[in-house]
Write a protein that holds these residues in place. Structure first.
Motif, short mmCIF file in Angstrom:
data_model
loop_
_atom_site.label_atom_id
_atom_site.label_comp_id
_atom_site.label_asym_id
_atom_site.label_seq_id
_atom_site.Cartn_x
_atom_site.Cartn_y
_atom_site.Cartn_z
N PHE A 66 -23.31 75.81 69.63
CA PHE A 66 -23.84 75.15 68.43
C PHE A 66 -24.64 76.10 67.54
O PHE A 66 -24.73 75.87 66.33
N MET A 67 -25.19 77.16 68.10
CA MET A 67 -26.05 78.06 67.33
C MET A 67 -25.32 79.29 66.79
O MET A 67 -25.90 80.06 66.03
N ALA A 68 -24.08 79.48 67.15
CA ALA A 68 -23.32 80.65 66.70
C ALA A 68 -23.18 80.62 65.18
O ALA A 68 -22.70 79.64 64.61
N ARG A 69 -23.61 81.68 64.53
CA ARG A 69 -23.60 81.77 63.07
C ARG A 69 -22.99 83.09 62.63
O ARG A 69 -22.82 84.01 63.41
N GLY A 70 -22.69 83.18 61.35
CA GLY A 70 -22.19 84.42 60.78
C GLY A 70 -20.69 84.44 60.67
O GLY A 70 -20.01 83.45 60.99
N SER B 223 -15.46 81.52 65.60
CA SER B 223 -14.54 81.91 66.68
C SER B 223 -15.29 82.19 67.98
O SER B 223 -14.85 81.78 69.05
N VAL B 224 -16.43 82.86 67.88
CA VAL B 224 -17.22 83.14 69.09
C VAL B 224 -17.80 81.84 69.64
O VAL B 224 -17.79 81.61 70.86
N GLY B 225 -18.26 80.98 68.76
CA GLY B 225 -18.78 79.68 69.20
C GLY B 225 -17.73 78.86 69.92
O GLY B 225 -18.02 78.17 70.90
N ARG C 266 -33.72 77.43 90.87
CA ARG C 266 -32.64 77.60 91.85
C ARG C 266 -31.49 78.44 91.30
O ARG C 266 -30.69 78.97 92.06
N SER C 267 -31.38 78.53 90.00
CA SER C 267 -30.27 79.26 89.37
C SER C 267 -30.43 80.76 89.54
O SER C 267 -31.53 81.29 89.41
N HIS C 268 -29.34 81.44 89.80
CA HIS C 268 -29.38 82.90 89.86
C HIS C 268 -29.44 83.49 88.45
O HIS C 268 -30.07 84.51 88.24
N ALA C 269 -28.78 82.85 87.50
CA ALA C 269 -28.78 83.30 86.11
C ALA C 269 -29.94 82.65 85.36
O ALA C 269 -30.39 81.57 85.71
N GLU C 270 -30.39 83.34 84.34
CA GLU C 270 -31.48 82.82 83.53
C GLU C 270 -30.92 82.09 82.30
O GLU C 270 -29.80 82.33 81.88
N TYR C 271 -31.76 81.25 81.74
CA TYR C 271 -31.42 80.58 80.49
C TYR C 271 -32.16 81.35 79.39
O TYR C 271 -33.37 81.21 79.24
N VAL C 272 -31.43 82.18 78.67
CA VAL C 272 -32.02 82.94 77.57
C VAL C 272 -31.29 82.52 76.30
O VAL C 272 -30.06 82.62 76.22
N ALA C 273 -32.04 82.03 75.33
CA ALA C 273 -31.44 81.45 74.14
C ALA C 273 -30.68 82.48 73.30
O ALA C 273 -29.57 82.22 72.88
N GLY C 274 -31.27 83.63 73.07
CA GLY C 274 -30.64 84.63 72.20
C GLY C 274 -30.76 84.20 70.75
O GLY C 274 -30.53 83.04 70.43
N MET D 279 -26.57 86.53 72.01
CA MET D 279 -25.98 85.42 72.76
C MET D 279 -24.85 85.92 73.66
O MET D 279 -24.78 85.57 74.85
N ILE D 280 -23.98 86.74 73.10
CA ILE D 280 -22.88 87.30 73.90
C ILE D 280 -23.44 88.13 75.04
O ILE D 280 -22.98 88.01 76.19
#
Length: 179
Positions: free
Chosen positions: A59-63, A68-70, A108-116, A122-123
């Motif tokens: 939803f936040m992919a811009r430019g 296409s990336v979104g 509990r997640s191994h991966a983090e939630y990073v907004a970017g 983001m990628i």
């Protein structure tokens, strides 16, 4: 190499009638079930965090490349949700309870939630998460060895998709400026 002898049919039938409440977990299940359930719940949490991060990025992919990336982020989110569903089903099959609690999800997640902030960030954050998932799944597969072949096969299938995601994200990074 140690040769394994087959269990005779009468013994198989007798063992199958014992502990019916355990469902798929038979006497031949040799993994540490409580450890496997903990491991699978951590993987479940990782997948859910990835679903949420990918959805935000969709939803936040811009430019100029945002659409296409979104769209790719949305595809990945859907696939990660499928992984979460598969893991939850396996947890139940092993007599456990899938932990969907939002209160402890990120812990509990191994991966983090990073907004970017930018498309490149983001990628990159999604690629980092995929690389973490790849190594986590490899570790789990090695840990299981031949003690739980069904879970091992499931994790190998998920691992293959995570590797595809990582390759796709690396390709996206190559095609964008400022990388």
């Amino acid at each position: 190499m140690t040769q394994h002898t087959l269990t005779d049919v009468a013994t198989l039938r007798e063992q199958a009638r014992k502990h019916l409440g355990r469902g798929a977990v038979t006497a031949g299940y040799s993994a540490d079930r409580s450890r496997v359930l903990k491991m699978l719940n951590e993987a479940l949490a990782t997948e859910i965090v990835c679903v949420l991060r990918y959805r935000r990025h969709h939803f936040m992919a811009r430019g100029i490349h945002g659409q296409s990336v979104g769209a790719e982020f949305l595809v990945h989110s859907i696939e990660e949700q499928g992984h979460a569903d598969q893991l939850a089903a396996r947890i139940v099959q092993l007599g456990g309870e899938p932990d969907f609690s939002p209160d402890s999800l990120s812990a509990r997640s191994h991966a983090e939630y990073v907004a970017g902030e930018t498309l490149v960030e983001m990628i990159q954050e999604n690629l980092v998460a995929e690389r973490i998932a790849i190594d986590s799944y490899r570790d789990m597969i090695q840990y299981l060895g031949s003690d739980d072949p069904t879970t091992s096969v499931l994790l190998k299938q998920i691992l293959a998709v995570e590797e595809e995601h990582a390759d796709e994200l690396a390709d996206l990074l190559e095609g964008l400026p400022n990388t």
